[in-house]
Design a protein around this motif. Structure first.
Motif, PDB file in Angstrom:
ATOM      1  N   VAL A 170      14.327  13.079  -3.294  1.00 29.13           N
ATOM      2  CA  VAL A 170      15.309  12.120  -3.810  1.00 29.13           C
ATOM      3  C   VAL A 170      16.694  12.424  -3.255  1.00 29.13           C
ATOM      4  CG1 VAL A 170      16.395  11.195  -5.899  1.00 29.13           C
ATOM      5  CG2 VAL A 170      13.947  11.756  -5.904  1.00 29.13           C
ATOM      6  N   GLY A 171      17.021  13.709  -3.146  1.00 31.92           N
ATOM      7  CA  GLY A 171      18.335  14.081  -2.633  1.00 31.92           C
ATOM      8  C   GLY A 171      18.560  13.629  -1.211  1.00 31.92           C
ATOM      9  N   VAL A 172      17.535  13.703  -0.373  1.00 33.23           N
ATOM     10  CA  VAL A 172      17.744  13.344   1.033  1.00 33.23           C
ATOM     11  C   VAL A 172      17.956  11.848   1.202  1.00 33.23           C
ATOM     12  CG1 VAL A 172      15.317  13.006   1.725  1.00 33.23           C
ATOM     13  CG2 VAL A 172      16.980  13.803   3.378  1.00 33.23           C
ATOM     14  N   VAL A 173      17.190  11.008   0.486  1.00 31.28           N
ATOM     15  CA  VAL A 173      17.308   9.563   0.721  1.00 31.28           C
ATOM     16  C   VAL A 173      18.597   8.990   0.154  1.00 31.28           C
ATOM     17  CG1 VAL A 173      14.817   9.221   0.871  1.00 31.28           C
ATOM     18  CG2 VAL A 173      15.933   9.008  -1.356  1.00 31.28           C
ATOM     19  N   LEU A 174      19.143   9.636  -0.889  1.00 30.51           N
ATOM     20  CA  LEU A 174      20.367   9.128  -1.512  1.00 30.51           C
ATOM     21  C   LEU A 174      21.621   9.884  -1.084  1.00 30.51           C
ATOM     22  CD1 LEU A 174      19.164   8.487  -5.180  1.00 30.51           C
ATOM     23  CD2 LEU A 174      19.452   6.810  -3.342  1.00 30.51           C
ATOM     24  N   VAL A 184       6.267  11.218   2.321  1.00 30.76           N
ATOM     25  CA  VAL A 184       6.180  10.260   3.422  1.00 30.76           C
ATOM     26  C   VAL A 184       6.411   8.835   2.930  1.00 30.76           C
ATOM     27  CG1 VAL A 184       4.635   9.265   5.148  1.00 30.76           C
ATOM     28  CG2 VAL A 184       4.706  11.737   4.829  1.00 30.76           C
ATOM     29  N   CYS A 185       5.804   8.459   1.820  1.00 29.42           N
ATOM     30  CA  CYS A 185       5.977   7.095   1.304  1.00 29.42           C
ATOM     31  C   CYS A 185       7.423   6.832   0.895  1.00 29.42           C
ATOM     32  CB  CYS A 185       5.035   6.863   0.123  1.00 29.42           C
ATOM     33  SG  CYS A 185       3.292   6.835   0.578  1.00 29.42           S
ATOM     34  N   THR A 186       8.053   7.812   0.258  1.00 26.67           N
ATOM     35  CA  THR A 186       9.459   7.642  -0.138  1.00 26.67           C
ATOM     36  C   THR A 186      10.350   7.504   1.086  1.00 26.67           C
ATOM     37  OG1 THR A 186       9.060   8.971  -2.121  1.00 26.67           O
ATOM     38  CG2 THR A 186      11.354   8.634  -1.477  1.00 26.67           C
ATOM     39  N   TYR A 187      10.095   8.307   2.118  1.00 24.55           N
ATOM     40  CA  TYR A 187      10.880   8.212   3.346  1.00 24.55           C
ATOM     41  C   TYR A 187      10.756   6.828   3.972  1.00 24.55           C
ATOM     42  CZ  TYR A 187      10.803  13.355   3.148  1.00 24.55           C
ATOM     43  OH  TYR A 187      10.925  14.666   2.761  1.00 24.55           O
ATOM     44  N   PHE A 188       9.534   6.332   4.080  1.00 19.51           N
ATOM     45  CA  PHE A 188       9.315   5.020   4.683  1.00 19.51           C
ATOM     46  C   PHE A 188      10.080   3.929   3.932  1.00 19.51           C
ATOM     47  CE2 PHE A 188       5.027   6.231   6.731  1.00 19.51           C
ATOM     48  CZ  PHE A 188       5.636   6.390   7.963  1.00 19.51           C
ATOM     49  N   ILE A 189       9.957   3.939   2.610  1.00 26.06           N
ATOM     50  CA  ILE A 189      10.582   2.886   1.802  1.00 26.06           C
ATOM     51  C   ILE A 189      12.097   2.924   1.917  1.00 26.06           C
ATOM     52  CG2 ILE A 189      10.978   2.132  -0.582  1.00 26.06           C
ATOM     53  CD1 ILE A 189       8.052   3.034  -1.155  1.00 26.06           C
ATOM     54  N   PHE A 190      12.704   4.086   1.795  1.00 26.10           N
ATOM     55  CA  PHE A 190      14.165   4.165   1.834  1.00 26.10           C
ATOM     56  C   PHE A 190      14.711   3.954   3.249  1.00 26.10           C
ATOM     57  CE2 PHE A 190      13.845   5.555  -2.439  1.00 26.10           C
ATOM     58  CZ  PHE A 190      15.101   5.349  -3.013  1.00 26.10           C
ATOM     59  N   TYR A 196      20.162   8.787   9.928  1.00 24.75           N
ATOM     60  CA  TYR A 196      19.364   8.710   8.698  1.00 24.75           C
ATOM     61  C   TYR A 196      17.951   9.219   8.958  1.00 24.75           C
ATOM     62  CZ  TYR A 196      18.202   6.864   4.051  1.00 24.75           C
ATOM     63  OH  TYR A 196      17.837   6.742   2.725  1.00 24.75           O
ATOM     64  N   GLY A 197      17.323   8.760  10.058  1.00 20.44           N
ATOM     65  CA  GLY A 197      15.952   9.152  10.356  1.00 20.44           C
ATOM     66  C   GLY A 197      15.804  10.622  10.687  1.00 20.44           C
ATOM     67  N   GLY A 198      16.778  11.183  11.404  1.00 25.65           N
ATOM     68  CA  GLY A 198      16.712  12.602  11.739  1.00 25.65           C
ATOM     69  C   GLY A 198      16.730  13.483  10.506  1.00 25.65           C
ATOM     70  N   MET A 199      17.517  13.100   9.509  1.00 26.64           N
ATOM     71  CA  MET A 199      17.594  13.892   8.281  1.00 26.64           C
ATOM     72  C   MET A 199      16.313  13.779   7.464  1.00 26.64           C
ATOM     73  SD  MET A 199      19.139  16.006   6.474  1.00 26.64           S
ATOM     74  CE  MET A 199      18.983  16.657   4.819  1.00 26.64           C
ATOM     75  N   LEU A 200      15.639  12.630   7.515  1.00 26.05           N
ATOM     76  CA  LEU A 200      14.364  12.502   6.811  1.00 26.05           C
ATOM     77  C   LEU A 200      13.340  13.484   7.373  1.00 26.05           C
ATOM     78  CD1 LEU A 200      13.937   8.637   6.366  1.00 26.05           C
ATOM     79  CD2 LEU A 200      14.889  10.298   4.766  1.00 26.05           C
ATOM     80  N   ALA A 244       0.828  -1.209   0.000  1.00 26.29           N
ATOM     81  CA  ALA A 244       0.000   0.000   0.000  1.00 26.29           C
ATOM     82  C   ALA A 244       0.861   1.257   0.000  1.00 26.29           C
ATOM     83  CB  ALA A 244      -0.925  -0.013   1.219  1.00 26.29           C
ATOM     84  N   ILE A 245       1.927   1.259   0.809  1.00 23.72           N
ATOM     85  CA  ILE A 245       2.835   2.409   0.845  1.00 23.72           C
ATOM     86  C   ILE A 245       3.465   2.638  -0.527  1.00 23.72           C
ATOM     87  CG2 ILE A 245       5.032   3.243   1.785  1.00 23.72           C
ATOM     88  CD1 ILE A 245       4.280   1.871   4.428  1.00 23.72           C
ATOM     89  N   SER A 246       3.891   1.543  -1.168  1.00 20.75           N
ATOM     90  CA  SER A 246       4.527   1.651  -2.484  1.00 20.75           C
ATOM     91  C   SER A 246       3.557   2.168  -3.536  1.00 20.75           C
ATOM     92  CB  SER A 246       5.086   0.282  -2.905  1.00 20.75           C
ATOM     93  OG  SER A 246       6.031  -0.199  -1.967  1.00 20.75           O
TER      94      SER A 246
END
Length: 764
Positions: A161-165, A81-87, A405-409, A51-53
């Motif tokens: 995209v920049g934050v997760v990578l 939010v969905c991108t943050y959860f997945i990465f 990682y989580g704090g930056m998200l 569902a998130i995807s």
């Protein structure tokens, strides 16, 4: 304490085998249990992630492909939010498994160096709040607002995209590597890994860049509070509130964090409401209506005092206030967006994205979008915090993923909310607020003429709209309120009043947002000045060892005064800049911040190479390569561009030539004094740009050489502190897993479970 070894091709530096005290319960979850928990996919778990995807994919389709004349703001929230959860679930786990490889059997510096002052094992949830409060300054609030000039899609893509990578990867790796090295600073790690040349360049760069970062943070506060008696009163009241909270925790009710936070929040609301009442009185308006320069001087004085006071008295309670306010406000805004569902009329790409002739930020999308948004996606300032206070407070190694990682998200989510708030207001009002006073004349009539002459399709503003907006938010004027903070406040009030309170509460929501932003930024000014003082003390301490003693008052006062004077001088230049301090100085801030990020990633690359992690170097080379190319490109344009609106030296030459020709006004500078200020400011910015980019290139080349040397010789090693067996246990995430709860119950069952910290560690 360090270890250096040589291994054959393909091997990595192995983790030491640690013997735990058999008298203690386990200090870590068995690795096999951890692996089993990761592999356990129940039908419900599969449904949730599917569902998130699907929701995330749909959101991106709506933003990037299916976009008409308008786009609903809810898709920004869901996509983020969905991108943050997945990465976070998959990519950060990949980095944890193959790159950092945390071992909770090892003691962290907070345990084996515990001193009750700088090294203190801190609850992971409290530490997450501290870390987030320290890293989240003005950048995620200001950069996205300024970048909204280019359209909604470029900023959205880079922030998410920049934050997760990139951004979250940098924060996580720097925090972990610093923790493994006893909490060493970024400059110290660079010296250890890159040698004296690269290390010295890194130390100079971090000090110089820190000056720029703190100055621009303070400039945002000045622009938000200038000519706003309500804002000045309310923000001023946060200082005695924080002092009261510090004394309350220290002397009246030690350890009662939630209790004092509730009290602080109530007092904060009273300060906001009281600010409106005070501003309406004759004496209040006279006393608290201040020009930018007096506010700047006050912030300089505040910065010095805050940096030398004990941490528990002002900085720590401000962190408590800030974290509650930051996370609470952003979540509240996200909920409001989902409920109100505002339609965004700004196009995906505006004309300014291609031409680079926008009045808010000069320069085309490539490369200036990335250095403008800066902190919301990737921030070098975070590397200083992640190698500063945070690594000295971590209880267990596995917590670094959540914190780093989580704090930056969470910071990235702040940036997305700031972008949506800026996009939600009328474009004509947006440009009237964010164009410099030199362009608009600082008047409603001048702003109307300037904005309507921009030639943008569908963008038109009239005097009534500007006057009514100012009246709605309780301000005399909103024209040329540059800096991003006022625009974000107007956007937040525009969305929030549709959910709670109606138009009558727009002024409250506006000043609530100003308070929220000021708390954000002053926390970073506090922490930044203190970290800068520590860095300068360490540097001077190489020649005068007494300075390394941070408790030595003369040294602390002297180094604090030097750093405050340095960023205070840049702040005054920005305040007095006739072209608009933020408009001209923020690009330098963004470039300096991104160059610092490239330096941090380069150091991480060298560390990974020395550990033999060549197969996974792409994790750091990908963001390093992008950040280095984009930021050096932007630096080159700011230094060499012949276009005065972009190039510092080109602008300097144009204004200097006009002065030499006897002109008394030129461009947006309406006096000889204003022209001289432009000449002075552009020369300072140009010289600093050259310094920053040269230092960054030296560090990156030194890191590349160290990486190549490790690859060619296979001489691997580590400058990590020698492993020490841990004697305490704590869960890794916000919520303990079943395996963690099982171990925690064993610790809780011990007779001394509620005793001292030493008892918790088993030190009988």
């Amino acid at each position: 304490m360090s270890a250096t070894s040589r291994y054959s091709k393909g091997e990595v530096v192995p983790e030491p085998v640690l013997q735990q005290d058999p008298k203690l319960p386990p200090v870590a979850v068995d690795p096999q249990k951890l692996a089993a928990e990761d592999r356990r996919w129940t039908p419900l778990k599969v449904i949730i992630w599917a569902a998130i995807s699907l929701l995330g994919g749909l959101s991106w389709v709506m933003l990037a492909i299916v976009r008409g004349e308008t786009v609903n703001a809810i898709w920004f929230v869901f996509a983020a939010v969905c991108t943050y959860f997945i990465f976070y679930r998959f990519y950060s786990k990949y980095i944890e498994k193959y790159v950092t490889r945390p071992d909770d059997r090892r003691a962290t510096p907070a345990e084996y160096k515990a001193d009750g002052k700088d090294f203190v094992a801190t609850d992971r949830r409290v530490l997450y709040g501290h870390h987030f409060a320290a890293i989240a300054g003005a950048g995620p609030l200001v950069g996205p607002v300024l970048a909204a000039q280019m359209g909604f899609l470029p900023g959205t893509l880079w922030i998410i995209v920049g934050v997760v990578l990139a951004g979250a990867v940098q924060d996580y790796l720097v925090l972990f590597f610093s923790m493994r090295r006893g909490g060493r600073s970024l400059g110290q790690m660079a010296r250890d890994e890159l040698g004296p040349v690269g290390g010295t360049a890194a130390i100079i760069a971090t000090l110089a860049i820190m000056v720029i970062i703190v100055a621009i943070l303070a400039l945002v506060v000045v622009n938000a509070l200038a000519e706003s008696p309500w804002g000045v009163f309310s923000v001023s009241m946060t200082i005695p509130i924080a002092l009261f909270m510090g004394c309350y925790l220290r002397f009246l009710r030690p350890g009662k964090v939630v209790e004092v936070s509730i009290i602080g929040f109530v007092l904060l609301m009273a300060a906001i409401i009281g600010g409106g009442a005070v501003a309406e009185t004759e004496w209040g308006a006279a006393l608290f209506t201040l020009d930018p320069l007096p506010i700047a001087i006050g912030i300089v004085i505040y910065g010095f005092i805050a940096a030398i006071l004990p941490v528990w008295l002002l900085l720590a309670p401000r962190d408590y206030l800030s974290t509650f306010m930051k996370v609470g406000t952003i979540v509240m805004l996200a909920v409001a967006i989902v409920i109100v569902r505002p339609e965004i009329t700004v196009p995906a790409f505006t004309e300014f994205a291609a031409t680079g002739e926008g009045p808010v930020v000069a320069g085309p999308l490539w490369p200036f979008l990335f250095v403008t948004i800066a902190c919301g996606a990737l921030s070098g300032f975070h590397a200083l915090i992640a190698s500063g206070t945070t690594p000295k407070l971590v209880e267990k190694e596995r917590q670094t993923r959540m914190i780093g990682y989580g704090g930056m998200l969470m910071e990235s989510f702040v940036a997305i909310m700031a972008l949506v708030a800026a996009l939600s207001i009328d474009q004509g009002i947006y440009f009237a607020m964010n164009s410099s006073a030199g362009a608009t004349g600082g008047t409603v009539e001048g702003a109307v003429a300037f904005v309507n002459n921009l030639g943008l399709t569908g963008v038109h503003v009239d005097a009534d709209a500007l006057l009514q907006t100012a009246k709605d938010v309780g301000e005399e004027s909103i024209v040329s309120r540059t800096g991003g903070a006022p625009t974000l406040a107007v956007g937040l009030s525009h969305i929030m009043h549709q959910w709670l309170g109606g138009p009558s509460l727009m002024a409250f929501w506006y000043h609530f947002a100003i308070m929220f932003e000021a708390l954000f930024i002053l926390t970073a000014v506090d922490a930044g000045t203190r970290v800068a003082r520590f860095m300068l003390q360490d540097s001077i301490g190489n020649a005068v060892p007494r300075f390394k003693d941070t408790s030595w008052r003369p040294g602390a006062w002297l180094t604090t005064a030097i750093m405050v004077a340095a960023w205070g001088a840049i702040l005054v230049l920005g305040v007095t800049d006739p072209l608009g301090g933020i408009n001209t100085f923020f690009p330098l801030f963004g470039i300096a911040n991104q160059l610092l990020a490239a330096i941090a990633l380069a150091v991480c690359m060298a560390i990974m190479a020395k550990k033999g992690l060549f197969k996974y170097l792409w994790v750091v080379i990908l963001p390093l390569g992008f950040a280095a190319v984009i930021t050096i490109w932007a630096s080159g344009l700011k230094i060499f561009s012949p276009i005065p609106s972009i190039g510092y030296f080109a602008q300097n030459g144009a204004f200097a030539g006009a002065l030499a020709a006897g002109e008394t006004s030129f461009g947006t500078a309406t006096s000889v004094e204003a022209m001289q200020a432009v000449v002075r400011n552009t020369m300072v910015q140009g010289v600093l740009s050259v310094l920053f980019v040269v230092l960054a290139i030296i560090v990156i080349l030194a890191a590349a050489a160290a990486t190549w040397r490790s690859w060619r010789t296979r001489e691997l090693g580590t400058s990590e502190d020698t492993a020490v067996p841990s004697r305490l246990f704590a869960p890794a995430g916000f919520v303990a897993t079943p395996a963690e709860r099982e171990i925690q119950s064993q610790w809780d069952a011990r007779p001394d479970a509620r005793g001292s910290v030493r008892a918790k560690r088993g030190d009988h």
